[in-house]
Design a protein around this motif. Structure first.
Motif, PDB file in Angstrom:
ATOM      1  N   ALA A 259      -4.242   8.448  -2.990  1.00  0.00           N
ATOM      2  CA  ALA A 259      -3.850   9.807  -3.393  1.00  0.00           C
ATOM      3  C   ALA A 259      -2.768   9.806  -4.460  1.00  0.00           C
ATOM      4  O   ALA A 259      -1.835  10.603  -4.428  1.00  0.00           O
ATOM      5  N   ALA A 260      -2.882   8.911  -5.427  1.00  0.00           N
ATOM      6  CA  ALA A 260      -1.972   8.854  -6.575  1.00  0.00           C
ATOM      7  C   ALA A 260      -2.752   8.275  -7.746  1.00  0.00           C
ATOM      8  O   ALA A 260      -3.609   7.406  -7.552  1.00  0.00           O
ATOM      9  N   THR A 261      -2.478   8.763  -8.949  1.00  0.00           N
ATOM     10  CA  THR A 261      -3.132   8.234 -10.139  1.00  0.00           C
ATOM     11  C   THR A 261      -2.092   7.714 -11.112  1.00  0.00           C
ATOM     12  O   THR A 261      -0.909   8.054 -11.035  1.00  0.00           O
ATOM     13  N   GLN A 262      -2.543   6.883 -12.027  1.00  0.00           N
ATOM     14  CA  GLN A 262      -1.654   6.310 -13.033  1.00  0.00           C
ATOM     15  C   GLN A 262      -1.025   7.430 -13.858  1.00  0.00           C
ATOM     16  O   GLN A 262      -1.723   8.318 -14.355  1.00  0.00           O
ATOM     17  N   PRO A 263       0.302   7.449 -14.006  1.00  0.00           N
ATOM     18  CA  PRO A 263       0.928   8.456 -14.866  1.00  0.00           C
ATOM     19  C   PRO A 263       0.413   8.358 -16.304  1.00  0.00           C
ATOM     20  O   PRO A 263       0.094   7.273 -16.793  1.00  0.00           O
ATOM     21  N   ALA A 264       0.335   9.521 -16.967  1.00  0.00           N
ATOM     22  CA  ALA A 264       0.004   9.514 -18.392  1.00  0.00           C
ATOM     23  C   ALA A 264       1.074   8.734 -19.146  1.00  0.00           C
ATOM     24  O   ALA A 264       2.221   8.638 -18.697  1.00  0.00           O
ATOM     25  N   PRO A 265       0.720   8.130 -20.286  1.00  0.00           N
ATOM     26  CA  PRO A 265       1.686   7.277 -21.002  1.00  0.00           C
ATOM     27  C   PRO A 265       3.036   7.944 -21.255  1.00  0.00           C
ATOM     28  O   PRO A 265       4.082   7.305 -21.111  1.00  0.00           O
ATOM     29  N   GLU A 266       3.038   9.233 -21.598  1.00  0.00           N
ATOM     30  CA  GLU A 266       4.305   9.915 -21.871  1.00  0.00           C
ATOM     31  C   GLU A 266       5.100  10.207 -20.607  1.00  0.00           C
ATOM     32  O   GLU A 266       6.272  10.614 -20.682  1.00  0.00           O
ATOM     33  N   ASN A 267       4.485   9.984 -19.446  1.00  0.00           N
ATOM     34  CA  ASN A 267       5.145  10.241 -18.163  1.00  0.00           C
ATOM     35  C   ASN A 267       5.429   8.950 -17.409  1.00  0.00           C
ATOM     36  O   ASN A 267       5.726   8.975 -16.217  1.00  0.00           O
ATOM     37  N   PHE A 268       5.346   7.814 -18.088  1.00  0.00           N
ATOM     38  CA  PHE A 268       5.435   6.511 -17.418  1.00  0.00           C
ATOM     39  C   PHE A 268       6.528   5.678 -18.044  1.00  0.00           C
ATOM     40  O   PHE A 268       6.538   5.465 -19.256  1.00  0.00           O
TER      41      PHE A 268
ATOM     42  N   ALA B 208       0.856  -1.181   0.000  1.00  0.00           N
ATOM     43  CA  ALA B 208       0.000   0.000   0.000  1.00  0.00           C
ATOM     44  C   ALA B 208       0.889   1.226   0.000  1.00  0.00           C
ATOM     45  O   ALA B 208       1.950   1.233   0.635  1.00  0.00           O
ATOM     46  N   GLY B 209       0.472   2.271  -0.710  1.00  0.00           N
ATOM     47  CA  GLY B 209       1.274   3.475  -0.757  1.00  0.00           C
ATOM     48  C   GLY B 209       0.423   4.718  -0.853  1.00  0.00           C
ATOM     49  O   GLY B 209      -0.655   4.709  -1.467  1.00  0.00           O
ATOM     50  N   TYR B 210       0.917   5.791  -0.246  1.00  0.00           N
ATOM     51  CA  TYR B 210       0.255   7.094  -0.252  1.00  0.00           C
ATOM     52  C   TYR B 210       1.086   8.095  -1.052  1.00  0.00           C
ATOM     53  O   TYR B 210       2.304   8.206  -0.841  1.00  0.00           O
ATOM     54  N   SER B 211       0.453   8.805  -1.993  1.00  0.00           N
ATOM     55  CA  SER B 211       1.092   9.887  -2.737  1.00  0.00           C
ATOM     56  C   SER B 211       2.330   9.359  -3.489  1.00  0.00           C
ATOM     57  O   SER B 211       2.203   8.458  -4.319  1.00  0.00           O
ATOM     58  N   ASN B 212       3.525   9.875  -3.214  1.00  0.00           N
ATOM     59  CA  ASN B 212       4.732   9.359  -3.842  1.00  0.00           C
ATOM     60  C   ASN B 212       4.873   7.856  -3.586  1.00  0.00           C
ATOM     61  O   ASN B 212       5.329   7.095  -4.453  1.00  0.00           O
ATOM     62  N   GLY B 213       4.448   7.416  -2.399  1.00  0.00           N
ATOM     63  CA  GLY B 213       4.441   5.983  -2.109  1.00  0.00           C
ATOM     64  C   GLY B 213       3.433   5.229  -2.958  1.00  0.00           C
ATOM     65  O   GLY B 213       3.660   4.072  -3.327  1.00  0.00           O
ATOM     66  N   GLY B 214       2.303   5.881  -3.289  1.00  0.00           N
ATOM     67  CA  GLY B 214       1.346   5.271  -4.207  1.00  0.00           C
ATOM     68  C   GLY B 214       1.949   5.112  -5.591  1.00  0.00           C
ATOM     69  O   GLY B 214       1.732   4.106  -6.274  1.00  0.00           O
ATOM     70  N   GLN B 215       2.727   6.114  -6.021  1.00  0.00           N
ATOM     71  CA  GLN B 215       3.425   5.997  -7.292  1.00  0.00           C
ATOM     72  C   GLN B 215       4.448   4.866  -7.262  1.00  0.00           C
ATOM     73  O   GLN B 215       4.670   4.180  -8.269  1.00  0.00           O
ATOM     74  N   MET B 216       5.080   4.651  -6.101  1.00  0.00           N
ATOM     75  CA  MET B 216       6.020   3.542  -5.976  1.00  0.00           C
ATOM     76  C   MET B 216       5.286   2.205  -6.093  1.00  0.00           C
ATOM     77  O   MET B 216       5.772   1.267  -6.747  1.00  0.00           O
ATOM     78  N   VAL B 217       4.112   2.109  -5.498  1.00  0.00           N
ATOM     79  CA  VAL B 217       3.314   0.888  -5.630  1.00  0.00           C
ATOM     80  C   VAL B 217       2.947   0.653  -7.093  1.00  0.00           C
ATOM     81  O   VAL B 217       2.990  -0.488  -7.583  1.00  0.00           O
ATOM     82  N   ILE B 218       2.600   1.727  -7.809  1.00  0.00           N
ATOM     83  CA  ILE B 218       2.298   1.587  -9.234  1.00  0.00           C
ATOM     84  C   ILE B 218       3.501   1.004  -9.974  1.00  0.00           C
ATOM     85  O   ILE B 218       3.355   0.122 -10.830  1.00  0.00           O
ATOM     86  N   ARG B 219       4.693   1.469  -9.655  1.00  0.00           N
ATOM     87  CA  ARG B 219       5.887   0.901 -10.292  1.00  0.00           C
ATOM     88  C   ARG B 219       6.016  -0.586  -9.969  1.00  0.00           C
ATOM     89  O   ARG B 219       6.289  -1.409 -10.853  1.00  0.00           O
ATOM     90  N   LEU B 220       5.821  -0.938  -8.708  1.00  0.00           N
ATOM     91  CA  LEU B 220       5.953  -2.334  -8.305  1.00  0.00           C
ATOM     92  C   LEU B 220       4.938  -3.225  -9.014  1.00  0.00           C
ATOM     93  O   LEU B 220       5.246  -4.368  -9.386  1.00  0.00           O
ATOM     94  N   LEU B 221       3.717  -2.724  -9.197  1.00  0.00           N
ATOM     95  CA  LEU B 221       2.683  -3.518  -9.858  1.00  0.00           C
ATOM     96  C   LEU B 221       3.039  -3.824 -11.316  1.00  0.00           C
ATOM     97  O   LEU B 221       2.549  -4.802 -11.882  1.00  0.00           O
ATOM     98  N   HIS B 222       3.884  -2.987 -11.901  1.00  0.00           N
ATOM     99  CA  HIS B 222       4.275  -3.208 -13.283  1.00  0.00           C
ATOM    100  C   HIS B 222       5.595  -3.964 -13.415  1.00  0.00           C
ATOM    101  O   HIS B 222       5.816  -4.642 -14.422  1.00  0.00           O
ATOM    102  N   GLU B 223       6.484  -3.836 -12.433  1.00  0.00           N
ATOM    103  CA  GLU B 223       7.815  -4.431 -12.574  1.00  0.00           C
ATOM    104  C   GLU B 223       7.996  -5.721 -11.786  1.00  0.00           C
ATOM    105  O   GLU B 223       8.733  -6.612 -12.231  1.00  0.00           O
ATOM    106  N   VAL B 224       7.353  -5.838 -10.621  1.00  0.00           N
ATOM    107  CA  VAL B 224       7.493  -7.069  -9.829  1.00  0.00           C
ATOM    108  C   VAL B 224       6.130  -7.519  -9.285  1.00  0.00           C
ATOM    109  O   VAL B 224       5.971  -7.792  -8.089  1.00  0.00           O
ATOM    110  N   PRO B 225       5.127  -7.643 -10.133  1.00  0.00           N
ATOM    111  CA  PRO B 225       3.797  -8.026  -9.635  1.00  0.00           C
ATOM    112  C   PRO B 225       3.773  -9.402  -8.995  1.00  0.00           C
ATOM    113  O   PRO B 225       2.908  -9.694  -8.171  1.00  0.00           O
ATOM    114  N   GLU B 226       4.748 -10.257  -9.357  1.00  0.00           N
ATOM    115  CA  GLU B 226       4.770 -11.614  -8.800  1.00  0.00           C
ATOM    116  C   GLU B 226       5.015 -11.639  -7.301  1.00  0.00           C
ATOM    117  O   GLU B 226       4.760 -12.655  -6.637  1.00  0.00           O
TER     118      GLU B 226
END
Length: 311
Positions: free
Chosen positions: A163-172, A136-154
């Motif tokens: 309090a974080a949303t998915q980055p736009a494609p050009e920002n991800f 679980a992550g809040y704000s910048n930590g929520g963005q870190m969780v988003i990274r983890l869900l894409h790079e190490v979901p296993e």
């Protein structure tokens, strides 16, 4: 189901009695010393569920514990969860946004490797069940969780992004395997830092943090990743006296046999972690003190796990 109940007397007594153990820890990752804090009930047996929590900008694990009204500590006490608060470098995480300019990015701190190392430490010696690791992550930590869900979901059985949303494609910049996972999303419609309707995240108009999708598009993005094609279902509860001018609405993306996505909108809510005890500073917006984020997250994730087992 949204839980708005106040903490039970037994739960409060457990926390006040000292039966909740708080223990600092450190681990070396790529030659760098990284720190965390573990919170667990006294006498917690081996093989317990593990929740990793990632703080927001200019915080650390200790500060987030207080900022969130100890909602995740209460979860540890109530549900027998081993909660580990990780500390970012100089108060930030090296998340997946192209626009991130934190020292963690500039100095190339590998927070994905840090996460792997912590999970390995707690599952490797049997303290945590590798099949029940969540983040679980809040704000910048929520963005870190988003990274983890894409790079190490296993590594994970489910996640919560607050309090974080998915980055736009050009920002991800994260890439990796698409692995369906249950995700809980929580966001306030009057968040002054991360726009609910999408756009440029910033510190009150300064230090732009890059473009992000709207909250609704973020939920739809994760629903598509999970293969959900059915229409979402929404529900709303009447606010009580401690809602502080806010109200809570849920939108569930569900389809049999697929992990669900639950989007919790806090109408009139700010850039906060809704909880039962601690209102955030006024400049961050309103905090709903009837919605227990820790409980709601765990109820959702454990119900998803039970549904998967029945399938």
């Amino acid at each position: 189901m949204i839980t708005l109940a106040r903490p039970s007397a037994a739960e409060a007594a457990l926390r006040e009695s000292g039966s909740l153990v708080v223990e600092p820890g450190a681990i070396e990752v790529a030659g760098r010393r990284r720190t965390y804090s573990e919170v667990r009930p006294a006498g917690l047996p081996q093989g317990a569920p593990l929740l990793l929590v990632f703080h927001g900008s200019n915080q650390n694990g200790r500060k987030l514990r207080a900022f969130s009204g100890h909602t995740f500590d209460a979860l540890a006490a109530r549900s027998g969860v081993r909660v580990v608060y990780l500390d970012g470098y100089k108060g930030h995480w090296n998340d997946a946004r192209v626009s991130a300019g934190f020292a963690a990015r500039r100095e190339n701190y590998d927070d994905v490797a840090f996460t792997r190392a912590v999970v390995s430490r707690f599952t490797g010696d049997g303290r945590a069940d590798p099949a029940r690791v969540h983040c679980a992550g809040y704000s910048n930590g929520g963005q870190m969780v988003i990274r983890l869900l894409h790079e190490v979901p296993e590594l994970f059985a489910g996640a919560a992004v607050i309090a974080a949303t998915q980055p736009a494609p050009e920002n991800f910049m994260a890439v990796g395997e698409v692995r369906p996972l249950p995700v809980l999303l929580v966001h306030g419609t009057r968040d002054p830092l991360v726009p609910y309707d999408g756009g440029m995240a910033s510190m009150w108009g300064f230090r732009p943090r890059g473009l992000g999708l709207s909250f609704a598009r973020t939920a739809a993005y994760y629903a598509r990743r999970n293969g959900i094609g059915t229409a979402p279902v929404s529900g709303r509860r009447e606010p009580g006296p401690r809602a502080r001018g806010t109200s809570v609405e849920t939108v569930d993306h569900r389809e049999p046999g697929k992990p669900s996505v639950r989007a919790v909108t806090v109408h009139n809510g700010g850039h906060v972690v809704p909880n039962l005890t601690a209102a955030a500073p006024r400049l961050l917006g309103r905090t709903n003190l009837e919605f227990d984020t820790g409980r709601a997250m765990w109820d959702f994730l454990t119900s998803e796990a039970a549904g998967e087992a029945r399938d």
